[in-house]
Write an enzyme that holds these catalytic residues in place. Structure first.
Site, PDB file in Angstrom:
ATOM      1  N   LYS A  41       0.857  -1.186   0.000  1.00  0.00           N
ATOM      2  CA  LYS A  41       0.000   0.000   0.000  1.00  0.00           C
ATOM      3  C   LYS A  41       0.895   1.240   0.000  1.00  0.00           C
ATOM      4  O   LYS A  41       1.820   1.348   0.818  1.00  0.00           O
ATOM      5  CB  LYS A  41      -0.890  -0.024   1.250  1.00  0.00           C
ATOM      6  CG  LYS A  41      -1.952   1.048   1.303  1.00  0.00           C
ATOM      7  CD  LYS A  41      -2.816   0.855   2.562  1.00  0.00           C
ATOM      8  CE  LYS A  41      -3.881   1.922   2.679  1.00  0.00           C
ATOM      9  NZ  LYS A  41      -4.683   1.774   3.924  1.00  0.00           N
TER      10      LYS A  41
ATOM     11  N   HIS B  95      -0.146   4.427   0.422  1.00  0.00           N
ATOM     12  CA  HIS B  95      -0.712   5.562   1.160  1.00  0.00           C
ATOM     13  C   HIS B  95      -1.100   5.088   2.555  1.00  0.00           C
ATOM     14  O   HIS B  95      -1.013   3.903   2.866  1.00  0.00           O
ATOM     15  CB  HIS B  95      -1.939   6.122   0.423  1.00  0.00           C
ATOM     16  CG  HIS B  95      -3.050   5.135   0.268  1.00  0.00           C
ATOM     17  ND1 HIS B  95      -3.042   4.164  -0.695  1.00  0.00           N
ATOM     18  CD2 HIS B  95      -4.199   4.965   0.982  1.00  0.00           C
ATOM     19  CE1 HIS B  95      -4.147   3.431  -0.598  1.00  0.00           C
ATOM     20  NE2 HIS B  95      -4.854   3.889   0.420  1.00  0.00           N
TER      21      HIS B  95
END
Length: 222
Positions: free
Chosen positions: A102, A104
């Site tokens: 991921k 963010h």
């Protein structure tokens, strides 16, 4: 422990998670039975499964600090087992991984508690052992120690292709490679004992011969 193992096999059969027939395994073998933990798909069955995982881990005597669930099935299994352990008075953290990093928020591939201390990897079965190897690498990269693998069912069958069967199962190979125990709630011998205990005229008894032949061909020597 023997009663717990038999209770687990019965539970799995009655829930339709262990099924009998003609199935092709990941190794390309025609198996007379199949175990699919993904079919523990409602709250009651998942809760009972988690209790089996938790009690088996407690009874194993393995010293551990937290749980890790490899994506994808291991995510649900590890989190549910953590809940069941807490209900038994053992509150431990858990974590799991994403397949894709991921970029963010918190980022990374690991979700949940920080990987530290002695970590038990929770999964359903070990076929090729790929998810366990990947889990070991992630746990070690974080500075923690993989201390055991806990699975639902050990098929107890030789790894490799039919023309080049290993003397060991994937479970044994994982245990030897990483010098850590692989603990199972139940195994093929427990399933065979369950079928053997069924009455001669029952539908379950009819599957005993096929399972016995499969065990004779692919089963490990223990």
């Amino acid at each position: 422990m023997k009663n717990l193992r038999q209770e687990f096999i019965q539970f799995s059969v009655e829930a339709g998670v262990i099924r009998f027939g003609d199935f092709v395994t990941k190794a390309g073998r025609n198996s007379p039975y199949f175990f699919n933990a993904g079919l523990f798909s409602d709250g009651a069955n998942l809760g009972k499964l988690a209790d089996f995982y938790a009690q088996t881990l407690i009874d194993s005597g393995v010293e551990f600090d937290m749980l890790f669930g490899p994506a994808y099935k291991g995510i649900t299994l590890a989190s549910a087992t953590a809940v069941a352990l807490a209900a038994k008075g053992r509150n431990v953290p858990f974590a799991y991984n994403r397949k894709e990093a991921k970029d963010h928020g918190e980022g990374g591939t690991i979700v949940g508690a920080k990987l530290q201390g002695k970590v038990v990897i929770i999964d359903d079965v070990i076929s090729a052992g790929t998810s366990v190897r990947e889990s070991v690498d992630m746990i070690r990269a974080a500075g923690a120690t993989p201390c055991a693998v806990l699975i639902a069912l050990d098929r107890m069958e030789k790894s490799g292709k039919d023309d080049a069967l290993s003397a060991n199962s994937a479970v044994q190979e994982i245990s030897e490679t990483y010098a850590m125990p692989v603990v199972s709630i139940g195994n093929l011998n427990d399933l065979f004992d369950y079928l053997s205990a069924a009455g001669a005229d029952t539908e379950l008894s009819a599957h005993k011969t096929a399972v016995a032949a499969y065990r004779q061909r692919y089963g490990i020597n223990i």
